[in-house]
Write a protein that holds these residues in place. Structure first.
Motif, short mmCIF file in Angstrom:
data_model
loop_
_atom_site.label_atom_id
_atom_site.label_comp_id
_atom_site.label_asym_id
_atom_site.label_seq_id
_atom_site.Cartn_x
_atom_site.Cartn_y
_atom_site.Cartn_z
N THR A 49 0.83 -1.19 0.00
CA THR A 49 0.00 0.00 0.00
C THR A 49 0.87 1.25 0.00
OG1 THR A 49 -1.71 -1.16 1.25
CG2 THR A 49 -1.84 1.24 1.21
N GLN A 50 0.66 2.11 -0.97
CA GLN A 50 1.48 3.33 -1.09
C GLN A 50 1.20 4.29 0.05
OE1 GLN A 50 1.65 5.36 -4.98
NE2 GLN A 50 1.35 7.29 -3.90
N ILE A 51 2.29 4.80 0.65
CA ILE A 51 2.20 5.83 1.68
C ILE A 51 2.58 7.19 1.11
CG2 ILE A 51 3.11 6.62 3.90
CD1 ILE A 51 3.57 3.63 4.58
N ALA A 52 3.67 7.24 0.36
CA ALA A 52 4.11 8.49 -0.27
C ALA A 52 5.05 8.14 -1.42
CB ALA A 52 4.80 9.39 0.75
N VAL A 53 5.14 9.04 -2.40
CA VAL A 53 6.01 8.81 -3.55
C VAL A 53 6.56 10.14 -4.04
CG1 VAL A 53 4.13 8.98 -5.24
CG2 VAL A 53 6.18 7.66 -5.79
N GLU A 54 7.79 10.12 -4.56
CA GLU A 54 8.38 11.29 -5.19
C GLU A 54 9.27 10.83 -6.34
OE1 GLU A 54 12.24 12.82 -3.04
OE2 GLU A 54 10.60 12.77 -1.56
N SER A 55 9.67 11.76 -7.20
CA SER A 55 10.50 11.38 -8.34
C SER A 55 11.51 12.49 -8.65
CB SER A 55 9.63 11.12 -9.57
OG SER A 55 9.02 12.30 -10.04
N PHE A 56 12.51 12.13 -9.45
CA PHE A 56 13.53 13.09 -9.87
C PHE A 56 14.16 12.59 -11.16
CE2 PHE A 56 15.41 10.11 -6.81
CZ PHE A 56 16.48 9.58 -7.54
N PRO A 57 14.78 13.48 -11.94
CA PRO A 57 15.46 13.06 -13.18
C PRO A 57 16.55 12.05 -12.85
CG PRO A 57 15.21 15.44 -13.14
CD PRO A 57 14.84 14.96 -11.77
N THR A 58 16.60 10.97 -13.62
CA THR A 58 17.58 9.91 -13.37
C THR A 58 19.01 10.42 -13.56
OG1 THR A 58 16.06 8.15 -14.01
CG2 THR A 58 18.41 7.66 -14.17
N ARG A 59 19.84 10.13 -12.59
CA ARG A 59 21.28 10.44 -12.68
C ARG A 59 21.99 9.19 -13.21
NH1 ARG A 59 19.74 15.52 -12.05
NH2 ARG A 59 18.97 16.00 -9.95
N VAL A 60 22.63 9.30 -14.35
CA VAL A 60 23.29 8.13 -14.92
C VAL A 60 24.62 7.84 -14.26
CG1 VAL A 60 22.11 8.31 -17.14
CG2 VAL A 60 24.27 9.52 -16.79
N ASN A 61 25.15 8.80 -13.52
CA ASN A 61 26.36 8.54 -12.74
C ASN A 61 25.95 7.77 -11.48
OD1 ASN A 61 28.18 9.29 -10.32
ND2 ASN A 61 29.45 9.82 -12.09
N PRO A 62 26.48 6.56 -11.26
CA PRO A 62 26.03 5.75 -10.13
C PRO A 62 26.14 6.44 -8.78
CG PRO A 62 27.34 4.43 -11.65
CD PRO A 62 27.45 5.84 -12.10
N ASP A 63 27.24 7.16 -8.55
CA ASP A 63 27.41 7.84 -7.26
C ASP A 63 26.35 8.92 -7.06
OD1 ASP A 63 29.61 6.25 -6.71
OD2 ASP A 63 31.06 7.71 -7.50
N GLU A 64 26.06 9.66 -8.12
CA GLU A 64 25.04 10.70 -8.02
C GLU A 64 23.66 10.10 -7.80
OE1 GLU A 64 25.30 13.09 -11.50
OE2 GLU A 64 27.32 13.86 -11.03
N LEU A 65 23.39 8.97 -8.47
CA LEU A 65 22.09 8.31 -8.29
C LEU A 65 21.93 7.81 -6.86
CD1 LEU A 65 19.43 7.31 -9.47
CD2 LEU A 65 20.62 5.23 -10.20
N VAL A 66 22.97 7.21 -6.31
CA VAL A 66 22.92 6.73 -4.93
C VAL A 66 22.64 7.89 -3.98
CG1 VAL A 66 24.34 5.84 -3.04
CG2 VAL A 66 24.32 4.67 -5.24
#
Length: 407
Positions: free
Chosen positions: A112-129
């Motif tokens: 059951t969803q409580i909350a959700v958010e999104s952002f532009p995908t960072r293709v650099n693994p460190d930035e994505l983490v």
């Protein structure tokens, strides 16, 4: 993780010579399938004594896997106290990494969803983490309350080695042999499970679907920024020797076709993915870099394209028709190769299923080798159900209910 599902309609209880853990898992799944359920009903369904049921229930109560709910009236005797799976205060962070955007959701253990958010995908693994860790901290701080976070499920486009959590190859992200699992776990302090999108969606179909979910053979095909398949045989995901099974999206349909993000030409994905459909509509073959730039400039999405097709845009309708034909050709390949009991389709294309289904069915009918194979049920899952995020939840929840490994 093999994550073999226990069939609560066809099981054999462990004897003294086998593991007690098997019985506990069968009972746990019986509660999950039939909750709310009483101890007496469990005893009848399992065909074992009330004493054995009570002992197993007490263990699960002590572990916090189940809880006792309200009592109910009966015609005679003591009022039974009903048993439920504990879900509400058990939290899961789920993330869906895609070509252009990443979604992060906080849910309970039941999905059951409580909350959700999104952002532009960072293709650099460190930035994505770093982005994922920051989003996780915000969601838990704002919406987590007193719940316990049981794990982080991460769904990515590409091939994942479950033995070590490494992403072997993700053409959409440009990654090869990337270890994001351990870095994300360290950044969040939460145990992380990583899986590719179609397998995660197949797991969600098994573990978070309706009661009595599919136990046999099925294939879950994701049609998004990429195309892939999660194959389930006898209630268990097929991973292959090197954990790369199900990559039907990179089987060539036409060697002279458009260039795929994997580097080859004419792959099923290159003809059928969202990026392929949008490129077809725009009248140009886009490279990976071009696609990001064009999509950012136009803000064109599959939902918008489907809306245009419904309102008389001939080019949009033609682009969808062609996608339907190629989708059907690839599904016919799966039907002939695997002969599944059913095929589920997930992705934005399902919002226009009424527009493309006739082309999908026509291609399957033309290419299937038997009449029965041509009639294989094709079941679209609407995007509002967030199948990829539900798949991420299943990565955390499924191991709790899966059959134990027996040597």
């Amino acid at each position: 993780m093999s994550l073999r599902k226990i069939n609560v309609r066809n099981f054999t209880l462990a004897t003294r010579s086998t593991s007690r853990e098997i019985n506990r898992q069968i009972l746990l799944n019986m509660v999950r399938e039939h909750q709310p359920i009483s101890r007496a009903d469990l005893s009848r369904r399992l065909n074992i004594s009330r004493g054995r049921v009570t002992a197993l229930v007490n263990e699960l109560l002590e572990e916090g896997a189940i809880y006792e709910g309200a009592t109910v009236d009966t015609a005679r005797g003591r009022k039974p106290q009903m048993l439920h799976i504990r879900t509400r205060d058990r939290l899961v962070v789920a993330a869906d990494v895609r070509f252009s955007r990443t979604w992060v959701m906080l849910s309970d253990f039941a999905g059951t969803q409580i909350a959700v958010e999104s952002f532009p995908t960072r293709v650099n693994p460190d930035e994505l983490v770093a982005e994922l860790a920051a989003a996780t901290e915000r969601l838990l701080r704002t919406y987590g309350g007193d719940g316990d976070c049981e794990g982080f499920g991460l769904v990515v486009p590409g091939m994942v080695d479950q033995r070590n959590g490494r992403i072997l190859n993700s053409p959409q992200l440009g990654w090869r042999d990337v270890d994001i699992r351990d870095a994300l776990s360290k950044a969040t302090g939460i145990r992380v499970q990583v899986e590719n999108a179609p397998i995660a969606c197949a797991l969600a179909q098994m573990w978070l679907g309706q009661r009595g979910g599919d136990m046999g053979d099925f294939v879950y095909v994701t049609v998004g920024d990429g195309v892939g398949a999660g194959v389930v045989v006898n209630g268990q995901v097929v991973r292959g020797y090197g954990h790369t099974a199900g990559e039907f999206g990179h089987v060539p349909l036409n060697p002279l076709g458009p260039r795929c993000l994997c580097g080859a030409s004419g792959c099923w994905e290159a003809h059928t993915s969202n990026l392929a459909t949008l490129s077809r509509y725009l009248g140009r073959e886009l490279t990976q870099a071009d696609t990001r730039e064009v999509l950012d400039e136009t803000s064109l999405t599959m939902d918008e394209l489907i809306t245009r097709a419904r309102t008389g845009d001939a080019a949009a309708l033609e682009a969808l028709d062609e996608t339907g034909r190629y989708l059907g050709r690839g599904l016919a390949m799966i039907v002939n190769a695997l002969n599944p009991a059913r095929i589920f389709i997930g992705g934005e294309i399902t919002a226009g299923w009424d527009l493309v289904e006739k082309w999908v069915r026509a291609e399957i009918a033309e290419r299937a080798l038997t009449t029965a194979a041509a009639a294989t049920p094709i079941i679209p899952e609407q995007t509002v159900s967030n199948p990829r995020l539900r798949g991420a939840i299943a990565l955390v929840a499924a191991p709790v209910f899966a059959a134990p490994q027996v040597a």
